[in-house]
Design an enzyme around this catalytic site. Structure first.
Site, PDB file in Angstrom:
ATOM      1  N   PRO A 131      33.107  47.299  45.542  1.00 16.87           N
ATOM      2  CG  PRO A 131      31.918  47.020  43.547  1.00 16.87           C
ATOM      3  CD  PRO A 131      32.105  46.419  44.924  1.00 16.87           C
ATOM      4  CB  CYS A 132      36.016  52.042  46.209  1.00 21.55           C
ATOM      5  SG  CYS A 132      36.793  52.439  44.620  1.00 21.55           S
TER       6      CYS A 132
END
Length: 512
Positions: A131-132
């Protein structure tokens, strides 16, 4: 070639897996077989499972017809799965039956991966992107506003180590890791993280304290390698892929790393740039049925909407005359299209699509004759006038979206920082003659950055239009609420780009 086991991590709605698993070899076979897809968010997991099911029934004409009945609303998902129990159970097993999170459900996930690897004699590939939120520029801006926020205590910065753990277990010949461009500049304790991430990916066993794990060479997919064993051989920015150069109608810039195990004596090729550049927004979504927006703060009524848009057209003409922009007044027809719906299902016009091949063949399904997830949201009446202005301005100015300084005073929203320049592009039209700007999960919040280019429709993009710009096939059905669907689309890897990456991997493994 032999079947390739695919382990898909942080899968989202499945864009990366969809593209890679669609690759065909010279014999017409699809060697990439997804063994497991891991996703923690419930609506994305449901989308992922539905798509896994579709891939398993794709070659059965009867089963495809049943799938079409489901996405058209004629039967329920439970009824569909009951009609094809074997494929449904296989799809559920592929996605671990329910949402699962690395770092939380490791015992179950790691056991599943151990079992898959033990029972598979061919090559293996691990794909996915941690996840960014902690790396993205927007996420870092939000974090900066959180009292006592410390990056070194944010577990999201270190989810890539969960990725390393799986690599240590599966020991794949190849891995593909994707993330936002912000990962190149993200810092912890004042130090840029990316060089350490590269170092860890080159030696996953050292990080996870696992014996007998080979190292990896890290390649760029867009810049030829000189000496991948040298940590300094490449500029970090060379890992950045600009999707619009590879047949995607969107300026989506993402970091994608290709890891190749040290014992593999083969060097991957790079992606071939498309001769179709740019693919414009209009060519990508122009065949989709026209829709009207709704109202967010009052009762929705088509006659009321048409009346409001007509009044807005008169006001906008008056404003434009005040600003001495007579050319715009004369050239543009701002009258609303009549009898528009907020949702469309029939898609009999898809034959007229101007999407260039091969993207056209990738997106369209001639048997579907239906459009999925194509429904508008509601907007405030004042914003509808601003949307019309933005679309009209872009049409007159060769696709340029207006900045705040270009807005007449009568259209300025009541925001304290409107004139500060901080949010100069708070309203952004997706211009008809250019590729789209980056489709992000922010599209779920409001439509201000994703205004449709047609001023007569006066609305933001639908989920299907965003999905088209992300290159999801038209038969890809997004589960969950409309807000959840927007988030899924915004967070995904463009499947058409993923397919091209899959071809690079397939060629590499074939040479090996």
């Amino acid at each position: 070639m032999k079947d390739v086991l695919v382990i898909d991590l942080f899968a989202g709605p499945g864009g990366l897996g969809e593209g890679i698993s669609s690759c065909t070899d010279e014999s017409g076979n699809k060697p990439f077989k997804i063994g497991v897809s891991v996703e923690r968010e419930s609506s994305a997991h449901k989308t992922l499972t539905t798509r896994a099911f579709f891939r398993k029934i794709k070659d059965s004409e009867k089963a495809r017809k049943d799938y079409y009945k489901y996405v058209r609303g004629s039967i329920t998902r439970d009824e569909l799965f009951l009609l094809h129990q074997e494929e449904a159970q296989s799809a559920l097993a592929e996605t671990l039956h329910e949402p699962r999170a690395l770092g939380k459900d490791n015992e179950l996930i790691h056991k599943r991966i151990h079992d898959l690897v033990k029972g598979h004699r061919g090559p293996r590939i691990v794909i996915g992107g941690p996840p960014c939120q902690a790396y993205s520029l927007a996420g870092r801006s939000r974090n900066a506003g959180i009292k006592n926020y410390k990056a070194e205590e944010d577990h999201r910065h270190f989810l890539y180590k969960e990725y390393l753990q799986v690599i240590s277990i599966a020991q794949p010949e190849v891995f593909v890791m994707e993330n936002v461009r912000g990962i190149l500049s993200a810092k912890v304790d004042g130090e840029v993280m990316f060089p350490q991430i590269l170092k860890d990916l080159r030696n996953p066993g050292l990080v996870t304290e696992t014996d007998d794990v080979l190292g990896y060479k890290i390649y760029s997919l867009v810049v030829d390698a000189d000496d991948p064993k040298d940590p300094q051989y490449i500029n970090p920015s060379d890992f950045l892929i600009r999707s619009e150069f590879y047949g995607v109608p969107q300026a989506r810039h993402r970091v994608i790393l290709l890891g190749v195990r040290d014992d593999i004596d083969a060097i991957p090729t790079t992606l071939n740039k498309s001769d179709q550049y740019p693919i414009s927004v209009e060519s990508a979504i122009g065949d989709l049925p026209a829709l009207r927006s709704g109202f967010s703060k009052k009762k929705d009524d088509v006659k009321d909407w048409e009346s409001t848009i007509s009044e807005n057209a008169i006001r906008l003409n008056r404003i434009l005359r005040i600003s001495n922009d007579q050319e715009l007044v004369e050239k543009l027809n701002l009258a609303p299209l009549s009898s528009l719906n907020r949702k469309a299902t029939l898609h009999s016009n898809f034959q007229s699509a101007t999407i260039p091949t091969p993207l056209k063949d990738w997106l369209l399904d001639k048997d579907l004759n239906y459009v999925l997830n194509h429904e508008t949201r509601g907007h405030m009446a004042d914003d509808l006038l601003r949307y019309a202005f933005c679309a009209a301005y872009a049409l007159l100015n060769n696709g340029t979206s207006p900045k705040s300084r270009d807005f007449p005073n009568q259209l300025a929203p009541k925001h304290a920082n409107w004139d500060s320049g901080t949010h100069a592009d708070r309203f952004r039209v997706q211009s008809a003659n250019k590729e789209a700007t980056t489709v992000t999960s922010h599209i779920s919040k409001d439509g201000h950055y994703f205004i449709h280019y047609d001023p007569r429709q006066c609305r933001s993009l639908t989920v299907r239009e965003a999905a088209r710009l992300q290159t999801f096939p038209d038969n890809y059905f997004f589960e969950g609420t409309r807000t959840q669907q927007y988030v899924q689309v915004g967070n995904a890897v463009p499947p058409f780009l993923a397919q091209q990456i899959g071809k690079v991997v397939m060629k590499l493994l074939g040479n090996y």
